[in-house]
Design an enzyme around this catalytic site. Sequence first.
Site, PDB file in Angstrom:
ATOM      1  CG  ASP A 236      -1.682  -1.272   1.408  1.00 13.87           C
ATOM      2  OD1 ASP A 236      -1.108  -2.203   2.002  1.00 13.87           O
ATOM      3  OD2 ASP A 236      -2.822  -1.351   0.954  1.00 13.87           O
TER       4      ASP A 236
ATOM      5  CD  GLU B 165      -3.043  -3.692  -6.574  1.00 11.05           C
ATOM      6  OE1 GLU B 165      -2.912  -2.479  -6.874  1.00 11.05           O
ATOM      7  OE2 GLU B 165      -4.100  -4.161  -6.118  1.00 11.05           O
TER       8      GLU B 165
END
Length: 386
Positions: free
Chosen positions: A37, A282
């Site tokens: 994140d 990601e």
Amino acid sequence: MHDRDTLQQPVHPPGKPPENPPQRWDVFCRVVDNHGDLGVCWRLSKRLAALGHRVRLWCDDAEALAWMAPAAAAGVSVLPWRGPEASEAPGDVVIEAFGCEPPQAFVERMAARRVAPVWINLEHLSAEAYAERCHGLASPQARGAGAGGGLVKWFFYPGFTATGGGLLCEDELGPERAAFDADAWLAALGISPARPALRVSLFGYEQPALAAWLLQWQTQPTLLLVSPGAAAEQAAALLSCHATPGQRVRRRHLTAHFLPWLSQADHDRLLWSCDLNHVRGEDSAVRALWAARPFVWQLYVQQDGAHLAKLEAFLDLYLQGAAPALARALRLRFRGANGMTDTATTTVDRVAWAQHASERSAALRSAACQGGDLAVRLCRFALSKR
């Protein structure tokens, strides 16, 4: 390490006016259980600043920036997760990363502004069809702290195609990779880049296929470069050693080096240095894609199995143009790395894989960054909603 923000005017590099008028951005980030994140939010904040904007990154746990971004970045200030102080007015654009919802006091101040900020929920990356369908949708805030202030939350989905939100990709990335000397970089880390050893990087969650991979890598000259994390602890246990940075262990034809935490820039260089990269999350998956090398992506596990649908959607896109035999082998390899099958050691034609990885990197970069990467598209989107 990072200075507190004041209400200064946005800055941009001398001689390079920004594509969009300079704006003040607030990026909110909550660290859940890994560093992904924060990695996405820091890279986005840095990219926005490079485009000429001023950014405040509000984070509930910014400790990892000490190694992730030791040099900080001009135009980016890092603040603790809290409500705003008296002098801290909301910026022109407010980004909540992955639905983290800014503090109530901050949202109340957003609602009190004469001109409401553009409020954007930056969603998770997915190649699934819903991402493009939902990209750019609005959610008027009729309840909660933002009620009555005319606030609208917009949903922005990163994506691999020209019609989605795009992917982060710095302008200088291609030239830097082209000029990169992998042998010299590895040597500076004290690693002898012997050839013709296969160079493999490993960065992952606990990996169901790792034991099989380690056995396979011991059958051929392999240099394994292991980044800290769950997979490093697992590899150390399987190799009967410690995952201490600087640790080196030999097992038959395999030489494994355990690395320290690397900055984002050096993690990119690690990916450029290897013939095969194993990544998780990601941010690392996108950087592995831009490395134009063969890679295997381990997705964050979701209890409802949603990550498996995400994997299949990505593979449908990534394997376009691959010969049928290569596509079958790679699909099995990716599935095995995500615990879907026990075929994680499926033999793959390395030459064909390398060629496909290079071609798909170029094609997806053209699609996802056509006319501007994710940061540029965010700027245009925010300006269109002002």
